[in-house]
Design an enzyme around this catalytic site. Structure first.
Site, PDB file in Angstrom:
ATOM      1  N   SER A 105       2.161 -16.979  16.675  1.00 50.66           N
ATOM      2  CA  SER A 105       3.040 -17.652  15.720  1.00 50.66           C
ATOM      3  C   SER A 105       4.485 -17.675  16.207  1.00 50.66           C
ATOM      4  O   SER A 105       4.918 -16.808  16.968  1.00 50.66           O
ATOM      5  CB  SER A 105       2.980 -16.956  14.364  1.00 50.66           C
ATOM      6  OG  SER A 105       1.695 -17.049  13.815  1.00 50.66           O
TER       7      SER A 105
HETATM    8  N1  SAH Z   1      -1.071 -13.582  13.492  1.00 53.84           N
HETATM    9  C1  SAH Z   1      -1.038 -14.194  14.812  1.00 53.84           C
HETATM   10  C2  SAH Z   1      -1.353 -15.677  14.778  1.00 53.84           C
HETATM   11  C3  SAH Z   1      -2.710 -15.917  14.339  1.00 53.84           C
HETATM   12  S1  SAH Z   1      -3.343 -17.530  14.661  1.00 53.84           S
HETATM   13  C4  SAH Z   1       0.310 -13.956  15.457  1.00 53.84           C
HETATM   14  O1  SAH Z   1       1.017 -13.048  15.059  1.00 53.84           O
HETATM   15  O2  SAH Z   1       0.654 -14.638  16.414  1.00 53.84           O
HETATM   16  C5  SAH Z   1      -4.680 -17.461  13.485  1.00 53.84           C
HETATM   17  C6  SAH Z   1      -5.767 -16.466  13.783  1.00 53.84           C
HETATM   18  O3  SAH Z   1      -6.677 -16.528  12.692  1.00 53.84           O
HETATM   19  C7  SAH Z   1      -6.570 -16.777  15.033  1.00 53.84           C
HETATM   20  O4  SAH Z   1      -6.598 -15.643  15.864  1.00 53.84           O
HETATM   21  C8  SAH Z   1      -7.961 -17.091  14.488  1.00 53.84           C
HETATM   22  O5  SAH Z   1      -9.014 -16.687  15.333  1.00 53.84           O
HETATM   23  C9  SAH Z   1      -7.979 -16.322  13.193  1.00 53.84           C
HETATM   24  N2  SAH Z   1      -8.939 -16.792  12.206  1.00 53.84           N
HETATM   25  C10 SAH Z   1      -9.295 -18.060  11.922  1.00 53.84           C
HETATM   26  N3  SAH Z   1     -10.221 -18.083  10.932  1.00 53.84           N
HETATM   27  C11 SAH Z   1     -10.461 -16.788  10.591  1.00 53.84           C
HETATM   28  C12 SAH Z   1     -11.310 -16.146   9.644  1.00 53.84           C
HETATM   29  N4  SAH Z   1     -12.126 -16.836   8.834  1.00 53.84           N
HETATM   30  N5  SAH Z   1     -11.300 -14.811   9.577  1.00 53.84           N
HETATM   31  C13 SAH Z   1     -10.479 -14.072  10.380  1.00 53.84           C
HETATM   32  N6  SAH Z   1      -9.660 -14.615  11.290  1.00 53.84           N
HETATM   33  C14 SAH Z   1      -9.637 -15.965  11.407  1.00 53.84           C
END
Ligand code: SAH
Length: 221
Positions: free
Chosen positions: A72
């Site tokens: 992010s």
């Molecule tokens: N928090 C991270 C960014 C996350 S991007 C940061 O600090 O940079 C979103 C994340 O959500 C991805 O890793 C993706 O694999 C995860 N994700 C998507 N759908 C999900 C679900 N149903 N359960 C858990 N994680 C999920």
């Protein structure tokens, strides 16, 4: 100085000045919490991306981390953390979408306990090691489907979801403690808004914190 900085300080990308510039930019964009800004300064974001992208780690931008996922944007991490912690007196926070763990690392030192769920095992494995290298020990990680939350440790005083869906998963609202708050991007791709939902005497209050762009919260693990 944190351990395991891969010895690339010398190139300048991790210099105090580079990090100060990022913090200054976030301040100009309206981030007020000094605790949050301090975390943005402290957390070595270059350790959360591939070495090829490390030179861009302190730009205020999202970057790819492989497997179709992103780290992010610092502004968004700061904004969500600030929104979660404003007037916060709880102890337990649930995070959905651990990814590379950057948001987790920014948040963890500011609260007592973090529980974080990620669906992609390969990401989780690397994140587990990364958090250990950074001496962050108050985070419990789990592979699973974030739509279900993490019932075992519920209820949570705070819930932060870092992937977008068209609606707030019902399980997450169920797992929110009385007086708790949930921060999550909601809406279709291109029209998502960041919401803060606060529980107050059995009533949920919704507040929009502005337009955002997140990868989708996938259904099923
Ligand atoms: N928090 C991270 C960014 C996350 S991007 C940061 O600090 O940079 C979103 C994340 O959500 C991805 O890793 C993706 O694999 C995860 N994700 C998507 N759908 C999900 C679900 N149903 N359960 C858990 N994680 C999920």
């Amino acid at each position: 100085m944190m351990r395991n900085e891969r010895g690339i300080q010398g190139i300048g990308m991790t210099s105090a000045r580079t990090r100060d510039r990022l913090v200054q930019r976030l301040r100009e964009q309206g981030i007020r919490s000094t605790a949050v800004l301090e975390q943005i300064r402290n957390v070595p974001r270059h350790l959360f991306v591939d070495e090829a992208l490390a030179s861009r780690a302190y730009e205020d931008t999202a970057l790819p981390i492989g497997l179709g996922q992103t780290i992010s944007q610092p502004y968004i991490v700061a904004r969500m953390t600030e929104a979660l912690l404003e007037g916060f007196s709880g102890t337990r926070v649930l995070e959905i979408g651990t990814g590379c763990g950057y948001q987790t690392a920014v948040l963890a030192p500011l609260v007592r306990e973090v529980y974080s769920v990620e669906r992609i095992p390969e990401l989780l494995k690397k994140t587990r090691q990364r958090l250990r290298d950074l001496d962050i020990y108050n985070v419990r990680l789990r592979q699973g489907d974030g739509w279900e939350g993490w019932r075992k440790y519920a209820p949570y005083d705070g819930i932060i979801v870092t992937a977008a869906a068209s609606e707030i998963p019902a399980s997450l609202l169920d797992q929110l403690a009385p007086g708790g708050r949930l921060i999550m991007p909601v809406g279709p791709s291109g029209r998502q808004e960041l919401l803060r939902v606060t529980e107050h005497d059995g009533v949920l209050q919704r507040e929009s914190l502005g337009a955002v762009s997140f990868v989708p919260l996938v259904k099923g693990s």
